[in-house]
Design a protein around this motif. Structure first.
Motif, PDB file in Angstrom:
ATOM      1  N   LEU A  80      34.682  38.095  49.689  1.00 43.95           N
ATOM      2  CA  LEU A  80      34.766  38.974  48.517  1.00 43.95           C
ATOM      3  C   LEU A  80      36.103  39.713  48.473  1.00 43.95           C
ATOM      4  CD1 LEU A  80      31.109  40.313  48.531  1.00 43.95           C
ATOM      5  CD2 LEU A  80      32.185  38.993  46.678  1.00 43.95           C
ATOM      6  N   GLU A  84      38.734  39.278  45.537  1.00 45.10           N
ATOM      7  CA  GLU A  84      39.128  40.500  44.826  1.00 45.10           C
ATOM      8  C   GLU A  84      40.648  40.658  44.842  1.00 45.10           C
ATOM      9  OE1 GLU A  84      38.219  45.319  44.762  1.00 45.10           O
ATOM     10  OE2 GLU A  84      37.524  44.128  46.473  1.00 45.10           O
ATOM     11  N   ARG A  91      35.151  44.556  42.056  1.00 42.36           N
ATOM     12  CA  ARG A  91      34.203  45.331  42.871  1.00 42.36           C
ATOM     13  C   ARG A  91      34.069  46.703  42.246  1.00 42.36           C
ATOM     14  NH1 ARG A  91      34.372  49.157  46.954  1.00 42.36           N
ATOM     15  NH2 ARG A  91      32.845  48.848  48.629  1.00 42.36           N
ATOM     16  N   VAL A 101      27.143  49.098  45.274  1.00 36.68           N
ATOM     17  CA  VAL A 101      28.352  48.358  44.935  1.00 36.68           C
ATOM     18  C   VAL A 101      27.942  47.092  44.201  1.00 36.68           C
ATOM     19  CG1 VAL A 101      30.424  47.209  45.820  1.00 36.68           C
ATOM     20  CG2 VAL A 101      29.557  49.247  46.960  1.00 36.68           C
ATOM     21  N   TYR A 103      29.386  43.432  42.253  1.00 38.81           N
ATOM     22  CA  TYR A 103      30.468  42.464  42.170  1.00 38.81           C
ATOM     23  C   TYR A 103      30.273  41.618  40.922  1.00 38.81           C
ATOM     24  CZ  TYR A 103      31.245  43.761  47.002  1.00 38.81           C
ATOM     25  OH  TYR A 103      31.498  44.473  48.141  1.00 38.81           O
TER      26      TYR A 103
END
Length: 139
Positions: A80, A84, A91, A101, A103
């Motif tokens: 991730l 990102e 995020r 959180v 995504y």
């Protein structure tokens, strides 16, 4: 006697377009090409699977981990972070307790997911032929 200016031959339209594409795209086959890092992130086993899962909707970390069988927490977090940093995954952290959180894919990530989905679909639909080819090559 007629004097002409020195000839400066311009590249043809096709040559100019090819040169422009090389400059814009990078050269993936060159060792130092920065495209290779992105290729590694997008086409890693976990990168492909994250893109495919996030293509469907926004997910929390734990949802992603459950959706992608076999991925460790550490590898999912690293994947991730890579995606990102490449601008493919967004995020979003919420200031709540416990931490929340989410995504999601960016527009660029949606484009990448579409491309890897084509490859994943081809692999799945070709799997019987691939398995036969593998069996034919076993001693």
């Amino acid at each position: 006697m007629k004097v002409s200016a020195p000839s400066t031959q311009l590249p043809s339209t096709d040559e100019a377009a090819t040169l422009l594409n090389v400059m814009r795209r990078g050269e993936l086959l060159v060792e130092a090409c920065p495209s290779r890092e992105v290729l590694k992130h997008v086409t890693s086993r976990w990168g492909v699977l994250v893109l495919l899962v996030l293509e469907t909707r926004v997910h929390r970390f734990s949802e992603l981990r459950r959706a992608i069988g076999g991925v460790s927490e550490r590898m999912l977090a690293q994947t991730l972070q890579w995606l990102e940093s490449d601008g493919l995954v967004d995020r979003r952290a919420f200031e709540v307790v416990p931490p929340h959180v989410e995504y999601r894919l960016t527009p660029l990530g949606l484009e990448a997911a579409e491309k890897v989905r084509g490859l994943a679909d081809w692999i799945e639909s070709s799997l019987p032929r691939i398995l036969r080819a593998q069996a034919d090559r076993q001693p």
